[in-house]
Write a protein that holds these residues in place. Structure first.
Motif, PDB file in Angstrom:
ATOM      1  N   UNK A  83       0.820  -1.094   0.166  1.00  0.00           N
ATOM      2  CA  UNK A  83      -0.072   0.047   0.058  1.00  0.00           C
ATOM      3  C   UNK A  83       0.945   1.127   0.188  1.00  0.00           C
ATOM      4  N   UNK A  84       0.369   2.067  -0.555  1.00  0.00           N
ATOM      5  CA  UNK A  84       1.073   3.608  -0.788  1.00  0.00           C
ATOM      6  C   UNK A  84       0.597   4.361   0.526  1.00  0.00           C
ATOM      7  N   UNK A  85      -0.642   4.243   1.011  1.00  0.00           N
ATOM      8  CA  UNK A  85      -0.941   5.006   2.278  1.00  0.00           C
ATOM      9  C   UNK A  85      -2.014   3.955   2.952  1.00  0.00           C
ATOM     10  N   UNK A  86      -2.110   4.065   4.178  1.00  0.00           N
ATOM     11  CA  UNK A  86      -2.987   3.336   5.364  1.00  0.00           C
ATOM     12  C   UNK A  86      -3.708   4.333   6.030  1.00  0.00           C
ATOM     13  N   UNK A  87      -5.141   4.451   6.218  1.00  0.00           N
ATOM     14  CA  UNK A  87      -5.777   5.412   7.055  1.00  0.00           C
ATOM     15  C   UNK A  87      -6.747   4.386   7.933  1.00  0.00           C
ATOM     16  N   UNK A  88      -6.913   4.480   9.061  1.00  0.00           N
ATOM     17  CA  UNK A  88      -7.585   3.774  10.102  1.00  0.00           C
ATOM     18  C   UNK A  88      -8.565   4.728  10.570  1.00  0.00           C
ATOM     19  N   UNK A  89      -9.755   4.461  10.376  1.00  0.00           N
ATOM     20  CA  UNK A  89     -10.891   5.535  10.791  1.00  0.00           C
ATOM     21  C   UNK A  89     -11.392   4.918  12.268  1.00  0.00           C
ATOM     22  N   UNK A 142      -1.810  -0.943  14.650  1.00  0.00           N
ATOM     23  CA  UNK A 142      -2.046  -0.770  13.203  1.00  0.00           C
ATOM     24  C   UNK A 142      -1.145   0.203  12.597  1.00  0.00           C
ATOM     25  N   UNK A 143      -0.611   1.060  13.330  1.00  0.00           N
ATOM     26  CA  UNK A 143       0.047   2.180  12.869  1.00  0.00           C
ATOM     27  C   UNK A 143       1.664   1.549  12.681  1.00  0.00           C
ATOM     28  N   UNK A 144       1.983   1.029  13.675  1.00  0.00           N
ATOM     29  CA  UNK A 144       3.414   0.711  13.913  1.00  0.00           C
ATOM     30  C   UNK A 144       3.892  -0.533  13.068  1.00  0.00           C
ATOM     31  N   UNK A 145       2.828  -1.397  12.590  1.00  0.00           N
ATOM     32  CA  UNK A 145       3.068  -2.560  11.843  1.00  0.00           C
ATOM     33  C   UNK A 145       2.995  -2.228  10.177  1.00  0.00           C
ATOM     34  N   UNK A 146       2.605  -1.137   9.955  1.00  0.00           N
ATOM     35  CA  UNK A 146       2.557  -0.672   8.446  1.00  0.00           C
ATOM     36  C   UNK A 146       3.848  -0.215   8.231  1.00  0.00           C
ATOM     37  N   UNK A 147       4.145  -0.290   6.738  1.00  0.00           N
ATOM     38  CA  UNK A 147       5.494   0.152   6.339  1.00  0.00           C
ATOM     39  C   UNK A 147       5.314   1.534   5.682  1.00  0.00           C
ATOM     40  N   UNK A 148       4.206   1.895   4.980  1.00  0.00           N
ATOM     41  CA  UNK A 148       3.838   3.147   4.354  1.00  0.00           C
ATOM     42  C   UNK A 148       3.414   4.158   5.151  1.00  0.00           C
TER      43      UNK A 148
END
Length: 190
Positions: A83-89, A142-148
């Motif tokens: 993914x280029x971006x990740x957003x958790x709502x 969820x933020x710490x385990x993403x790379x994007x």
């Protein structure tokens, strides 16, 4: 000469982007003032995804119905599709019922990587007339385990009567979805 077949599906030129409606299934999230977090964020995430796809963004949801998805699996999906971006709502809750407004979180250890995306989200969300509580660093899994670049957006406080009324309203859900989609698109196309 045959014309190419026409399709109503937009051409997806950007992304992929992961849209993560928080909670779900057995995990309702916050529930106050007659509102349930998992329901509100799913509606907003569905609209964000539709708007992004209409703009040519390959948007994918971590859940598209009322199911429970493990936190690690949400982040893993972003890694799997590069993914280029990740957003958790999400929607917020606090013991202080006076607390109100939206808050944006970025990974504490990778704040610089996500700061431009967070700034784009904040600028767009200010157009919804919800006040900002700023951009903060946090060690949410969820933020710490993403790379994007990744952000977690708290749309407002369900414990605040004013915010809860807005969060439950279709007009605010549409406005916040449009703000998120606009920020994502702007960030991807800059």
């Amino acid at each position: 000469v045959h014309a190419p077949p026409t399709s109503s599906e937009p051409v997806l030129k950007y992304g992929p982007v992961i849209v993560d409606p928080g909670h779900g299934g057995k995990d309702p999230g916050a529930g106050h003032n007659g509102c349930t977090e998992k329901t509100i964020v799913l509606e907003v995430a569905r609209m964000v995804t539709e708007m992004l796809r209409a703009s040519g963004v390959d948007a994918r949801m971590t859940r598209s119905d009322d199911t429970f998805v493990e936190l690690n699996d949400r982040a893993a999906k972003a890694r799997q599709v590069r993914a280029k971006l990740f957003i958790s709502i999400h929607c917020d809750a606090a013991a202080n019922r006076g607390a109100r407004g939206f808050t944006i979180y970025t990974p504490e250890t990778r704040r610089r990587q996500s700061s431009a995306f967070a700034a784009a989200i904040e600028k767009a969300m200010l157009g919804t007339n919800m006040s900002s509580r700023g951009v903060r660093g946090a060690d949410f899994r969820v933020l710490m385990r993403t790379t994007c670049p990744a952000v977690l957006l708290e749309l407002g406080y369900l414990t605040n009567r004013y915010d809860a009324r807005r969060l439950a309203s279709r007009s605010y859900q549409i406005a916040s979805a449009r703000a998120i989609a606009n920020a994502v698109t702007a960030h991807l196309t800059k």
